[in-house]
Scaffold this motif. Structure first.
Motif, PDB file in Angstrom:
ATOM      1  N   GLY A  80      43.024  49.890  39.655  1.00  0.00           N
ATOM      2  CA  GLY A  80      43.411  48.493  39.725  1.00  0.00           C
ATOM      3  C   GLY A  80      42.830  47.739  40.902  1.00  0.00           C
ATOM      4  N   ASP A  81      43.320  46.524  41.050  1.00  0.00           N
ATOM      5  CA  ASP A  81      42.863  45.622  42.105  1.00  0.00           C
ATOM      6  C   ASP A  81      43.709  45.845  43.354  1.00  0.00           C
ATOM      7  OD1 ASP A  81      42.093  43.552  43.738  1.00  0.00           O
ATOM      8  OD2 ASP A  81      42.421  41.979  42.251  1.00  0.00           O
ATOM      9  N   LEU A  82      43.070  46.286  44.412  1.00  0.00           N
ATOM     10  CA  LEU A  82      43.766  46.547  45.668  1.00  0.00           C
ATOM     11  C   LEU A  82      43.380  45.534  46.747  1.00  0.00           C
ATOM     12  CD1 LEU A  82      43.340  50.429  45.704  1.00  0.00           C
ATOM     13  CD2 LEU A  82      45.284  49.115  44.867  1.00  0.00           C
ATOM     14  N   SER A  83      42.869  44.369  46.324  1.00  0.00           N
ATOM     15  CA  SER A  83      42.408  43.383  47.299  1.00  0.00           C
ATOM     16  C   SER A  83      43.546  42.872  48.182  1.00  0.00           C
ATOM     17  CB  SER A  83      41.710  42.212  46.607  1.00  0.00           C
ATOM     18  OG  SER A  83      42.568  41.582  45.678  1.00  0.00           O
ATOM     19  N   ASN A  84      44.779  42.980  47.703  1.00  0.00           N
ATOM     20  CA  ASN A  84      45.911  42.549  48.533  1.00  0.00           C
ATOM     21  C   ASN A  84      46.093  43.449  49.754  1.00  0.00           C
ATOM     22  OD1 ASN A  84      46.705  44.715  46.969  1.00  0.00           O
ATOM     23  ND2 ASN A  84      48.800  44.007  46.712  1.00  0.00           N
ATOM     24  N   MET A  85      45.465  44.606  49.750  1.00  0.00           N
ATOM     25  CA  MET A  85      45.544  45.527  50.897  1.00  0.00           C
ATOM     26  C   MET A  85      44.760  45.018  52.098  1.00  0.00           C
ATOM     27  SD  MET A  85      45.165  49.333  49.281  1.00  0.00           S
ATOM     28  CE  MET A  85      44.910  49.983  50.916  1.00  0.00           C
ATOM     29  N   GLN A  86      43.782  44.143  51.865  1.00  0.00           N
ATOM     30  CA  GLN A  86      42.916  43.704  52.960  1.00  0.00           C
ATOM     31  C   GLN A  86      43.720  43.179  54.142  1.00  0.00           C
ATOM     32  OE1 GLN A  86      39.809  40.970  51.972  1.00  0.00           O
ATOM     33  NE2 GLN A  86      38.482  42.587  51.216  1.00  0.00           N
ATOM     34  N   SER A  87      44.678  42.293  53.875  1.00  0.00           N
ATOM     35  CA  SER A  87      45.446  41.742  54.997  1.00  0.00           C
ATOM     36  C   SER A  87      46.391  42.787  55.575  1.00  0.00           C
ATOM     37  CB  SER A  87      46.224  40.500  54.564  1.00  0.00           C
ATOM     38  OG  SER A  87      47.134  40.833  53.530  1.00  0.00           O
TER      39      SER A  87
ATOM     40  N   TYR B 204      35.938  50.350  47.959  1.00  0.00           N
ATOM     41  CA  TYR B 204      35.603  48.997  48.373  1.00  0.00           C
ATOM     42  C   TYR B 204      35.599  48.040  47.181  1.00  0.00           C
ATOM     43  CZ  TYR B 204      34.340  50.666  53.043  1.00  0.00           C
ATOM     44  OH  TYR B 204      34.367  51.203  54.305  1.00  0.00           O
ATOM     45  N   ALA B 205      35.181  48.517  46.020  1.00  0.00           N
ATOM     46  CA  ALA B 205      35.213  47.673  44.818  1.00  0.00           C
ATOM     47  C   ALA B 205      36.649  47.272  44.496  1.00  0.00           C
ATOM     48  CB  ALA B 205      34.584  48.414  43.628  1.00  0.00           C
ATOM     49  N   SER B 206      37.565  48.180  44.667  1.00  0.00           N
ATOM     50  CA  SER B 206      38.967  47.855  44.368  1.00  0.00           C
ATOM     51  C   SER B 206      39.596  46.997  45.469  1.00  0.00           C
ATOM     52  CB  SER B 206      39.780  49.131  44.152  1.00  0.00           C
ATOM     53  OG  SER B 206      39.928  49.845  45.350  1.00  0.00           O
ATOM     54  N   MET B 207      39.087  47.090  46.690  1.00  0.00           N
ATOM     55  CA  MET B 207      39.672  46.361  47.820  1.00  0.00           C
ATOM     56  C   MET B 207      39.079  44.972  48.034  1.00  0.00           C
ATOM     57  SD  MET B 207      39.879  49.477  50.570  1.00  0.00           S
ATOM     58  CE  MET B 207      40.192  48.386  51.943  1.00  0.00           C
ATOM     59  N   SER B 208      37.861  44.741  47.585  1.00  0.00           N
ATOM     60  CA  SER B 208      37.199  43.469  47.838  1.00  0.00           C
ATOM     61  C   SER B 208      37.933  42.330  47.141  1.00  0.00           C
ATOM     62  CB  SER B 208      35.752  43.528  47.352  1.00  0.00           C
ATOM     63  OG  SER B 208      35.120  42.289  47.580  1.00  0.00           O
ATOM     64  N   SER B 209      37.964  41.181  47.807  1.00  0.00           N
ATOM     65  CA  SER B 209      38.604  40.011  47.212  1.00  0.00           C
ATOM     66  C   SER B 209      37.596  39.132  46.459  1.00  0.00           C
ATOM     67  CB  SER B 209      39.303  39.182  48.296  1.00  0.00           C
ATOM     68  OG  SER B 209      38.373  38.763  49.263  1.00  0.00           O
ATOM     69  N   ASP B 210      36.321  39.446  46.577  1.00  0.00           N
ATOM     70  CA  ASP B 210      35.243  38.671  45.951  1.00  0.00           C
ATOM     71  C   ASP B 210      34.758  39.399  44.696  1.00  0.00           C
ATOM     72  OD1 ASP B 210      32.358  38.091  45.414  1.00  0.00           O
ATOM     73  OD2 ASP B 210      32.532  36.782  47.157  1.00  0.00           O
ATOM     74  N   ALA B 211      34.800  38.724  43.543  1.00  0.00           N
ATOM     75  CA  ALA B 211      34.421  39.343  42.265  1.00  0.00           C
ATOM     76  C   ALA B 211      32.976  39.843  42.276  1.00  0.00           C
ATOM     77  CB  ALA B 211      34.638  38.369  41.112  1.00  0.00           C
ATOM     78  N   GLN B 212      32.063  39.077  42.893  1.00  0.00           N
ATOM     79  CA  GLN B 212      30.662  39.510  42.959  1.00  0.00           C
ATOM     80  C   GLN B 212      30.529  40.783  43.793  1.00  0.00           C
ATOM     81  OE1 GLN B 212      28.825  35.906  44.467  1.00  0.00           O
ATOM     82  NE2 GLN B 212      27.802  35.583  42.494  1.00  0.00           N
ATOM     83  N   LEU B 213      31.268  40.856  44.894  1.00  0.00           N
ATOM     84  CA  LEU B 213      31.197  42.051  45.736  1.00  0.00           C
ATOM     85  C   LEU B 213      31.813  43.248  45.036  1.00  0.00           C
ATOM     86  CD1 LEU B 213      31.912  40.657  49.299  1.00  0.00           C
ATOM     87  CD2 LEU B 213      29.719  41.195  48.223  1.00  0.00           C
ATOM     88  N   LYS B 214      32.868  43.026  44.283  1.00  0.00           N
ATOM     89  CA  LYS B 214      33.459  44.114  43.498  1.00  0.00           C
ATOM     90  C   LYS B 214      32.388  44.731  42.600  1.00  0.00           C
ATOM     91  CE  LYS B 214      38.307  42.686  43.115  1.00  0.00           C
ATOM     92  NZ  LYS B 214      38.890  43.888  43.712  1.00  0.00           N
TER      93      LYS B 214
END
Length: 152
Positions: free
Chosen positions: A78-85, A28-38
């Motif tokens: 890495g950052d996987l926040s692009n996976m959310q959509s 979830y840390a890697s998937m979140s788009s919000d830095a605070q939530l990460k």
């Protein structure tokens, strides 16, 4: 005092839950788009690892040193926040799932505390349970402050 079969089973069950929480929070840390939530998810993963270490220590001290099937895995890179959509999930849903998980985990620890014979183990389990309740509060506050969990 050696562990009872019940204590062993409850500790192993909670250890499984801790490893699943670690995996979930790291993902979830890697998937979140919000830095605070990460950061919230990363911090929770670290705290869950401390709990897993405590539980594994109890088992090891009692001569139970088997490998847990959830213990090893490949941490997300890495950052996987692009996976959310791509997978149709939002930060609100990640938080909600995490909160539901913590509700389950605290309940599981409640049973372990109530059914533990050894007072020292009971105290360790109570400490972990209180920390898990704190995790739930952190998640609730993150949801509530963003308007994703309303209380009327």
């Amino acid at each position: 005092m050696p562990l009872t079969n019940k204590e062993k089973t409850l500790i192993e069950d909670n250890l499984n839950a801790e490893y699943l929480c670690i995996r979930k929070y790291e993902q979830y840390a890697s998937m979140s788009s919000d830095a605070q939530l990460k950061q919230v998810f990363s911090d929770l993963a670290t705290k869950e690892m401390e709990h897993a270490t405590t539980l594994k220590g109890i088992l090891t001290q009692n001569g139970i040193a088997k490998q847990n099937i959830f213990e090893s895995y490949s941490k997300p890179q890495g950052d996987l926040s692009n996976m959310q959509s791509d997978i149709g999930i939002t930060d609100a849903q990640l938080l909600n799932d995490a909160l539901i998980t913590e509700k389950h985990v605290t309940s599981s620890y409640n049973t372990a505390v109530l059914e533990s014979m050894d007072p020292n183990i009971r105290k360790q389990l109570q400490h972990i349970q209180q920390e898990e309740q704190g995790h739930a509060e952190t998640l609730f506050n993150a949801m509530h402050s963003r308007g994703w969990y309303t209380v009327s």
